[in-house]
Design a protein around this motif. Structure first.
Motif, mmCIF file in Angstrom:
data_model
loop_
_atom_site.group_PDB
_atom_site.id
_atom_site.type_symbol
_atom_site.label_atom_id
_atom_site.label_comp_id
_atom_site.label_asym_id
_atom_site.label_seq_id
_atom_site.Cartn_x
_atom_site.Cartn_y
_atom_site.Cartn_z
ATOM 1 N N MET A 182 0.846 -1.239 0.142
ATOM 2 C CA MET A 182 -0.029 -0.006 0.028
ATOM 3 C C MET A 182 0.829 1.180 0.021
ATOM 4 S SD MET A 182 -2.989 -0.833 2.754
ATOM 5 C CE MET A 182 -2.086 -1.136 4.158
ATOM 6 N N LEU A 183 0.395 2.515 -0.408
ATOM 7 C CA LEU A 183 1.061 3.591 -0.563
ATOM 8 C C LEU A 183 0.810 4.335 0.748
ATOM 9 C CD1 LEU A 183 2.773 5.702 -2.124
ATOM 10 C CD2 LEU A 183 0.687 6.533 -3.211
ATOM 11 N N HIS A 184 1.661 4.971 1.204
ATOM 12 C CA HIS A 184 1.819 5.663 2.740
ATOM 13 C C HIS A 184 1.268 7.297 1.997
ATOM 14 C CE1 HIS A 184 4.137 7.808 6.123
ATOM 15 N NE2 HIS A 184 2.864 7.665 6.319
ATOM 16 N N ILE A 185 0.213 7.858 2.817
ATOM 17 C CA ILE A 185 -0.100 9.234 2.517
ATOM 18 C C ILE A 185 0.053 9.890 4.135
ATOM 19 C CG2 ILE A 185 -1.720 10.854 1.665
ATOM 20 C CD1 ILE A 185 -0.772 8.762 -0.616
ATOM 21 N N PRO A 186 1.352 10.526 4.375
ATOM 22 C CA PRO A 186 1.414 11.097 5.731
ATOM 23 C C PRO A 186 0.603 12.644 5.415
ATOM 24 C CG PRO A 186 3.258 11.685 4.536
ATOM 25 C CD PRO A 186 2.351 10.538 3.469
ATOM 26 N N TYR A 187 -0.348 12.721 6.937
ATOM 27 C CA TYR A 187 -0.724 13.984 7.040
ATOM 28 C C TYR A 187 -0.068 14.790 8.431
ATOM 29 C CZ TYR A 187 -4.426 12.521 3.925
ATOM 30 O OH TYR A 187 -5.133 12.167 2.695
ATOM 31 N N ARG A 188 -0.615 15.878 8.649
ATOM 32 C CA ARG A 188 0.049 16.563 9.715
ATOM 33 C C ARG A 188 -0.836 16.279 11.027
ATOM 34 N NH1 ARG A 188 -0.369 22.822 7.429
ATOM 35 N NH2 ARG A 188 -2.150 21.871 6.640
ATOM 36 N N GLY A 189 -1.995 15.724 10.967
ATOM 37 C CA GLY A 189 -2.545 15.326 12.281
ATOM 38 C C GLY A 189 -3.688 14.706 11.958
ATOM 39 N N THR A 190 -4.477 13.913 13.089
ATOM 40 C CA THR A 190 -5.604 13.274 13.033
ATOM 41 C C THR A 190 -6.918 13.696 12.308
ATOM 42 O OG1 THR A 190 -4.833 12.045 14.918
ATOM 43 C CG2 THR A 190 -7.296 11.759 14.268
ATOM 44 N N GLY A 191 -7.011 15.021 12.338
ATOM 45 C CA GLY A 191 -8.124 15.521 11.992
ATOM 46 C C GLY A 191 -8.251 15.640 10.318
ATOM 47 N N GLU A 192 -6.923 16.193 9.641
ATOM 48 C CA GLU A 192 -6.793 16.072 8.467
ATOM 49 C C GLU A 192 -6.923 14.707 7.822
ATOM 50 O OE1 GLU A 192 -3.388 17.873 7.289
ATOM 51 O OE2 GLU A 192 -4.049 20.091 7.883
ATOM 52 N N THR A 193 -6.381 13.760 8.472
ATOM 53 C CA THR A 193 -6.367 12.496 7.967
ATOM 54 C C THR A 193 -7.898 11.866 8.155
ATOM 55 O OG1 THR A 193 -4.208 11.873 9.242
ATOM 56 C CG2 THR A 193 -5.646 10.102 8.698
ATOM 57 N N ILE A 194 -8.603 12.038 9.079
ATOM 58 C CA ILE A 194 -9.851 11.428 9.150
ATOM 59 C C ILE A 194 -10.804 12.113 8.039
ATOM 60 C CG2 ILE A 194 -11.990 11.470 10.514
ATOM 61 C CD1 ILE A 194 -10.285 10.540 12.798
ATOM 62 N N SER A 195 -10.589 13.441 7.907
ATOM 63 C CA SER A 195 -11.409 14.110 6.871
ATOM 64 C C SER A 195 -11.307 13.585 5.419
ATOM 65 C CB SER A 195 -11.035 15.789 6.741
ATOM 66 O OG SER A 195 -11.265 16.369 7.767
ATOM 67 N N ASP A 196 -9.859 13.135 4.881
ATOM 68 C CA ASP A 196 -9.550 12.769 3.537
ATOM 69 C C ASP A 196 -10.315 11.052 3.651
ATOM 70 O OD1 ASP A 196 -8.697 14.993 2.312
ATOM 71 O OD2 ASP A 196 -6.894 14.036 2.122
ATOM 72 N N LEU A 197 -10.025 10.727 4.708
ATOM 73 C CA LEU A 197 -10.455 8.885 4.828
ATOM 74 C C LEU A 197 -12.066 9.078 4.656
ATOM 75 C CD1 LEU A 197 -9.542 6.030 5.293
ATOM 76 C CD2 LEU A 197 -10.097 6.585 7.755
ATOM 77 N N ILE A 198 -12.697 9.819 5.304
ATOM 78 C CA ILE A 198 -14.166 9.987 5.052
ATOM 79 C C ILE A 198 -14.674 10.422 3.894
ATOM 80 C CG2 ILE A 198 -16.380 11.253 5.951
ATOM 81 C CD1 ILE A 198 -15.047 11.461 8.715
ATOM 82 N N ALA A 199 -13.767 10.894 2.951
ATOM 83 C CA ALA A 199 -14.267 11.438 1.808
ATOM 84 C C ALA A 199 -13.770 10.364 0.710
ATOM 85 C CB ALA A 199 -13.559 12.859 1.410
ATOM 86 N N GLY A 200 -13.046 9.270 1.179
ATOM 87 C CA GLY A 200 -12.664 8.303 0.249
ATOM 88 C C GLY A 200 -11.295 8.603 -0.481
ATOM 89 N N ARG A 201 -10.791 9.479 -0.142
ATOM 90 C CA ARG A 201 -9.344 9.932 -0.782
ATOM 91 C C ARG A 201 -8.310 8.948 -0.433
ATOM 92 N NH1 ARG A 201 -11.866 15.134 -0.977
ATOM 93 N NH2 ARG A 201 -11.399 15.628 1.376
ATOM 94 N N VAL A 202 -8.352 8.429 0.807
ATOM 95 C CA VAL A 202 -7.429 7.328 1.213
ATOM 96 C C VAL A 202 -8.386 6.008 1.593
ATOM 97 C CG1 VAL A 202 -5.402 8.809 1.836
ATOM 98 C CG2 VAL A 202 -7.415 8.457 3.356
ATOM 99 N N GLN A 203 -7.635 4.998 1.524
ATOM 100 C CA GLN A 203 -8.538 3.780 1.794
ATOM 101 C C GLN A 203 -8.637 3.063 3.263
ATOM 102 O OE1 GLN A 203 -6.573 3.718 -1.417
ATOM 103 N NE2 GLN A 203 -8.569 5.233 -1.888
ATOM 104 N N PHE A 204 -7.310 3.453 3.797
ATOM 105 C CA PHE A 204 -6.938 2.453 5.173
ATOM 106 C C PHE A 204 -6.166 3.201 6.166
ATOM 107 C CE2 PHE A 204 -4.294 -0.290 8.010
ATOM 108 C CZ PHE A 204 -5.330 -1.433 8.131
ATOM 109 N N TYR A 205 -6.633 3.057 7.400
ATOM 110 C CA TYR A 205 -6.222 3.790 8.433
ATOM 111 C C TYR A 205 -6.389 3.076 9.791
ATOM 112 C CZ TYR A 205 -5.512 8.133 11.624
ATOM 113 O OH TYR A 205 -5.355 8.966 12.390
ATOM 114 N N MET A 206 -5.520 3.196 10.526
ATOM 115 C CA MET A 206 -5.430 2.904 12.003
ATOM 116 C C MET A 206 -5.283 3.740 13.145
ATOM 117 S SD MET A 206 -1.801 0.555 12.158
ATOM 118 C CE MET A 206 -2.308 -0.548 10.800
#
Length: 326
Positions: A182-206
């Motif tokens: 899988m390809l790593h997409i780093p973000y600056r924090g949890t808020g930005e990460t979850i926003s893109d995850l909810i929008a479907g721009r990334v597929q997986f998160y833990m």
């Protein structure tokens, strides 16, 4: 859809007031506020852990406790804020295993050495992570997700809060154990990460359960597994990683309170004693459980031992995966 167990809601109605013994006018820290620095944005597990103990710890210390978010620079801004403060116990760090063990393993915090530069006060929580995906991904559990990923090498993306975070290294360990890419997409924090995850721009998160629990409840994210051999007691319907063919996938997330080097030993001991009293409060433990976090006190010595062990283990993951920081 799995639901968080809510049987302890009644306890949450009680205020987080401890016994009168928690108020100690003789505290060496009384008279001036204590600041807990969170080296990440609001909304993540580190922020949750600091705010969980904020009010009761203030009562125990006989002063106010302020939580201050100082994100940036792979946590370096927040770490330096603590290291540059007067070493008198009035400025503390809410340490996260990714900050204290993961980032050193990836050499992403410069010359800061958590084992040398900070003194552990006590562990607040130790909780399995949730593996989640966007609902558009055709997988209802971790085994199905792995099969899906194997059919699309390098196409799926996973999000993290930056290099060395547990989201980053945990996913890399999962890739190594499961044989997926899988390809790593780093973000600056949890808020930005979850926003893109909810929008479907990334597929997986833990991540630790607190920031993810409400999103799983309302169906905006799908929980695939918890990162442990046993099921999470608050998520009994979500299978463990071991049940899905990945035993000993030790990806628990822990948070611990730290003081900078140089704080007098008697002040650190006082902080440890008061923190342990606070962590024993039933209302605090219920509040943590409701959010999916498991309160788990650990002594300063045991935290240091764990930090040495986990930093070495994450360095091996980086080496074995030939991980390049992006």
């Amino acid at each position: 859809m799995a639901q968080v167990r809510t049987g302890r809601r009644a306890l949450l109605a009680a205020p987080l007031l401890g016994a009168p013994a928690l108020a100690r006018a003789q505290s060496p820290l009384a008279g001036r506020p204590v600041t807990i620095i969170v080296p990440s944005p609001a909304g993540g597990g580190t922020d949750f852990s600091a705010r969980l103990i904020q009010e009761p710890l203030g009562r125990a210390l006989g002063t106010s406790v302020v939580v201050e978010n100082r994100p940036g620079g792979n946590d370096v801004i927040g770490l330096n804020a603590v290291l540059n403060a007067r070493p008198d116990g009035h400025t503390l760090l809410m340490g996260y295993c990714g900050t204290m063990a993961g980032r050193p393993a990836t050499n992403s915090i410069g010359t800061i050495d958590p084992m040398r530069d900070f003194t552990p006060i006590g562990q607040v929580s130790d909780t399995p992570q949730l593996f989640v995906t966007h609902p558009s991904v055709p997988a209802t559990n971790l085994r199905e997700f792995i099969t899906h990923a194997k059919q699309r090498p390098g196409e799926l993306t996973y999000a993290s809060a930056g290099n060395g975070s547990m989201h980053h290294l945990g996913a890399e360990l999962l890739k190594q154990r499961a044989g997926i890419d899988m390809l790593h997409i780093p973000y600056r924090g949890t808020g930005e990460t979850i926003s893109d995850l909810i929008a479907g721009r990334v597929q997986f998160y833990m991540n630790s359960p607190p920031p993810l629990a409400p999103l799983v409840r309302d169906g905006r994210l799908r929980a695939l597994s918890v990162s442990s051999n046993e099921r999470h007691p608050g998520w009994p319907d979500i299978p463990s990683a071991a049940e899905q063919g990945l035993p000993d996938l030790d990806l628990n997330v822990w948070f611990a309170l730290y003081a900078p080097r140089g704080v007098p030993a008697e002040v650190n001991a006082h902080l440890t004693a008061r923190l342990n009293e606070v962590l024993a409060l039933p209302a605090l433990r219920a509040r943590a459980f409701e959010a999916g976090a498991l309160v788990s006190p650990l002594s300063p010595a045991d935290i240091s031992t764990r930090l040495v062990r986990e930093t070495a283990a994450w360095r091996e993951v980086v080496r074995a995966g030939n991980i390049t920081l992006n």
